[in-house]
Write a protein that holds these residues in place. Sequence first.
Motif, PDB file in Angstrom:
ATOM      1  N   LEU A 104       0.818  -1.211   0.000  1.00 41.84           N
ATOM      2  CA  LEU A 104       0.000   0.000   0.000  1.00 41.84           C
ATOM      3  C   LEU A 104       0.856   1.266   0.000  1.00 41.84           C
ATOM      4  O   LEU A 104       0.439   2.303  -0.513  1.00 41.84           O
ATOM      5  CB  LEU A 104      -0.933   0.016   1.216  1.00 41.84           C
ATOM      6  N   GLU A 105       2.049   1.148   0.563  1.00 43.75           N
ATOM      7  CA  GLU A 105       2.968   2.286   0.606  1.00 43.75           C
ATOM      8  C   GLU A 105       3.876   2.338  -0.620  1.00 43.75           C
ATOM      9  O   GLU A 105       4.808   3.136  -0.678  1.00 43.75           O
ATOM     10  CB  GLU A 105       3.807   2.221   1.879  1.00 43.75           C
ATOM     11  N   GLY A 106       3.619   1.461  -1.595  1.00 50.24           N
ATOM     12  CA  GLY A 106       4.384   1.472  -2.835  1.00 50.24           C
ATOM     13  C   GLY A 106       5.562   0.524  -2.862  1.00 50.24           C
ATOM     14  O   GLY A 106       6.311   0.488  -3.833  1.00 50.24           O
ATOM     15  N   GLY A 107       5.745  -0.255  -1.810  1.00 50.97           N
ATOM     16  CA  GLY A 107       6.856  -1.207  -1.762  1.00 50.97           C
ATOM     17  C   GLY A 107       6.479  -2.535  -2.391  1.00 50.97           C
ATOM     18  O   GLY A 107       5.300  -2.840  -2.590  1.00 50.97           O
ATOM     19  N   ALA A 108       7.498  -3.283  -2.731  1.00 49.37           N
ATOM     20  CA  ALA A 108       7.288  -4.622  -3.276  1.00 49.37           C
ATOM     21  C   ALA A 108       8.295  -5.555  -2.618  1.00 49.37           C
ATOM     22  O   ALA A 108       9.494  -5.327  -2.723  1.00 49.37           O
ATOM     23  CB  ALA A 108       7.476  -4.619  -4.782  1.00 49.37           C
ATOM     24  N   PRO A 109       7.819  -6.580  -1.938  1.00 48.95           N
ATOM     25  CA  PRO A 109       8.750  -7.504  -1.292  1.00 48.95           C
ATOM     26  C   PRO A 109       9.553  -8.286  -2.333  1.00 48.95           C
ATOM     27  O   PRO A 109       9.014  -8.679  -3.369  1.00 48.95           O
ATOM     28  CB  PRO A 109       7.846  -8.424  -0.485  1.00 48.95           C
ATOM     29  N   SER A 110      10.816  -8.480  -2.049  1.00 47.28           N
ATOM     30  CA  SER A 110      11.678  -9.234  -2.958  1.00 47.28           C
ATOM     31  C   SER A 110      11.349 -10.724  -2.866  1.00 47.28           C
ATOM     32  O   SER A 110      10.803 -11.187  -1.859  1.00 47.28           O
ATOM     33  CB  SER A 110      13.145  -9.012  -2.590  1.00 47.28           C
ATOM     34  N   PRO A 111      11.709 -11.473  -3.896  1.00 43.33           N
ATOM     35  CA  PRO A 111      11.530 -12.922  -3.829  1.00 43.33           C
ATOM     36  C   PRO A 111      12.273 -13.536  -2.635  1.00 43.33           C
ATOM     37  O   PRO A 111      11.761 -14.466  -2.005  1.00 43.33           O
ATOM     38  CB  PRO A 111      12.094 -13.427  -5.155  1.00 43.33           C
ATOM     39  N   ALA A 112      13.445 -13.015  -2.303  1.00 46.48           N
ATOM     40  CA  ALA A 112      14.208 -13.527  -1.159  1.00 46.48           C
ATOM     41  C   ALA A 112      13.458 -13.283   0.145  1.00 46.48           C
ATOM     42  O   ALA A 112      13.411 -14.156   1.014  1.00 46.48           O
ATOM     43  CB  ALA A 112      15.592 -12.884  -1.116  1.00 46.48           C
ATOM     44  N   LEU A 113      12.859 -12.108   0.284  1.00 44.87           N
ATOM     45  CA  LEU A 113      12.090 -11.822   1.486  1.00 44.87           C
ATOM     46  C   LEU A 113      10.880 -12.741   1.582  1.00 44.87           C
ATOM     47  O   LEU A 113      10.592 -13.275   2.647  1.00 44.87           O
ATOM     48  CB  LEU A 113      11.618 -10.364   1.528  1.00 44.87           C
ATOM     49  N   LEU A 114      10.188 -12.953   0.471  1.00 45.99           N
ATOM     50  CA  LEU A 114       9.022 -13.834   0.475  1.00 45.99           C
ATOM     51  C   LEU A 114       9.416 -15.266   0.824  1.00 45.99           C
ATOM     52  O   LEU A 114       8.695 -15.953   1.548  1.00 45.99           O
ATOM     53  CB  LEU A 114       8.304 -13.781  -0.875  1.00 45.99           C
ATOM     54  N   LYS A 115      10.569 -15.706   0.336  1.00 43.64           N
ATOM     55  CA  LYS A 115      11.063 -17.047   0.663  1.00 43.64           C
ATOM     56  C   LYS A 115      11.338 -17.166   2.164  1.00 43.64           C
ATOM     57  O   LYS A 115      10.950 -18.145   2.806  1.00 43.64           O
ATOM     58  CB  LYS A 115      12.326 -17.346  -0.135  1.00 43.64           C
ATOM     59  N   ASP A 116      12.010 -16.156   2.741  1.00 40.06           N
ATOM     60  CA  ASP A 116      12.290 -16.172   4.174  1.00 40.06           C
ATOM     61  C   ASP A 116      11.001 -16.071   4.987  1.00 40.06           C
ATOM     62  O   ASP A 116      10.864 -16.721   6.025  1.00 40.06           O
ATOM     63  CB  ASP A 116      13.235 -15.028   4.557  1.00 40.06           C
ATOM     64  N   ALA A 117      10.060 -15.273   4.524  1.00 43.49           N
ATOM     65  CA  ALA A 117       8.778 -15.145   5.224  1.00 43.49           C
ATOM     66  C   ALA A 117       8.048 -16.481   5.247  1.00 43.49           C
ATOM     67  O   ALA A 117       7.465 -16.866   6.263  1.00 43.49           O
ATOM     68  CB  ALA A 117       7.916 -14.068   4.566  1.00 43.49           C
ATOM     69  N   ASP A 118       8.113 -17.204   4.140  1.00 41.93           N
ATOM     70  CA  ASP A 118       7.474 -18.514   4.083  1.00 41.93           C
ATOM     71  C   ASP A 118       8.153 -19.482   5.053  1.00 41.93           C
ATOM     72  O   ASP A 118       7.473 -20.230   5.758  1.00 41.93           O
ATOM     73  CB  ASP A 118       7.515 -19.059   2.654  1.00 41.93           C
ATOM     74  N   ALA A 119       9.482 -19.454   5.100  1.00 44.28           N
ATOM     75  CA  ALA A 119      10.213 -20.326   6.034  1.00 44.28           C
ATOM     76  C   ALA A 119       9.846 -19.990   7.475  1.00 44.28           C
ATOM     77  O   ALA A 119       9.658 -20.891   8.304  1.00 44.28           O
ATOM     78  CB  ALA A 119      11.723 -20.185   5.815  1.00 44.28           C
ATOM     79  N   TYR A 120       9.707 -18.708   7.769  1.00 41.98           N
ATOM     80  CA  TYR A 120       9.307 -18.287   9.115  1.00 41.98           C
ATOM     81  C   TYR A 120       7.884 -18.759   9.424  1.00 41.98           C
ATOM     82  O   TYR A 120       7.616 -19.305  10.497  1.00 41.98           O
ATOM     83  CB  TYR A 120       9.408 -16.765   9.248  1.00 41.98           C
ATOM     84  N   ALA A 121       6.980 -18.574   8.475  1.00 48.89           N
ATOM     85  CA  ALA A 121       5.584 -18.966   8.686  1.00 48.89           C
ATOM     86  C   ALA A 121       5.459 -20.466   8.929  1.00 48.89           C
ATOM     87  O   ALA A 121       4.606 -20.898   9.709  1.00 48.89           O
ATOM     88  CB  ALA A 121       4.731 -18.547   7.492  1.00 48.89           C
ATOM     89  N   GLN A 122       6.319 -21.256   8.307  1.00 50.82           N
ATOM     90  CA  GLN A 122       6.287 -22.702   8.473  1.00 50.82           C
ATOM     91  C   GLN A 122       7.005 -23.173   9.742  1.00 50.82           C
ATOM     92  O   GLN A 122       6.938 -24.344  10.089  1.00 50.82           O
ATOM     93  CB  GLN A 122       6.935 -23.390   7.276  1.00 50.82           C
ATOM     94  N   GLY A 123       7.706 -22.253  10.382  1.00 52.22           N
ATOM     95  CA  GLY A 123       8.438 -22.621  11.580  1.00 52.22           C
ATOM     96  C   GLY A 123       9.815 -23.196  11.298  1.00 52.22           C
ATOM     97  O   GLY A 123      10.447 -23.762  12.183  1.00 52.22           O
ATOM     98  N   LEU A 124      10.286 -23.035  10.062  1.00 52.84           N
ATOM     99  CA  LEU A 124      11.606 -23.551   9.698  1.00 52.84           C
ATOM    100  C   LEU A 124      12.723 -22.670  10.246  1.00 52.84           C
ATOM    101  O   LEU A 124      13.842 -23.148  10.434  1.00 52.84           O
ATOM    102  CB  LEU A 124      11.723 -23.685   8.174  1.00 52.84           C
ATOM    103  N   ILE A 125      12.424 -21.376  10.431  1.00 52.82           N
ATOM    104  CA  ILE A 125      13.363 -20.453  11.066  1.00 52.82           C
ATOM    105  C   ILE A 125      12.596 -19.686  12.139  1.00 52.82           C
ATOM    106  O   ILE A 125      11.370 -19.519  12.047  1.00 52.82           O
ATOM    107  CB  ILE A 125      14.028 -19.474  10.062  1.00 52.82           C
ATOM    108  N   ASP A 126      13.302 -19.204  13.151  1.00 52.85           N
ATOM    109  CA  ASP A 126      12.635 -18.434  14.201  1.00 52.85           C
ATOM    110  C   ASP A 126      12.699 -16.944  13.881  1.00 52.85           C
ATOM    111  O   ASP A 126      13.275 -16.528  12.866  1.00 52.85           O
ATOM    112  CB  ASP A 126      13.223 -18.745  15.582  1.00 52.85           C
TER     113      ASP A 126
END
Length: 61
Positions: free
Chosen positions: A23-45
Amino acid sequence: MITEEEAARRREHLGLAIASARLEGGAPSPALLKDADAYAQGLIDDNEFVSRMRRRYGLED
């Protein structure tokens, strides 16, 4: 591992944060989305998630 409830909570919070950035005009990078997914799955803290973001953007202490 984390519970399904914790995974759902993480996915919800990450979704809100990503939507806010977009909404603020940003776009998450593919690397950030990958890390976010790992966090959401509990693979990283949360500490590892933040550490990866800080390294990615040159914000090491």
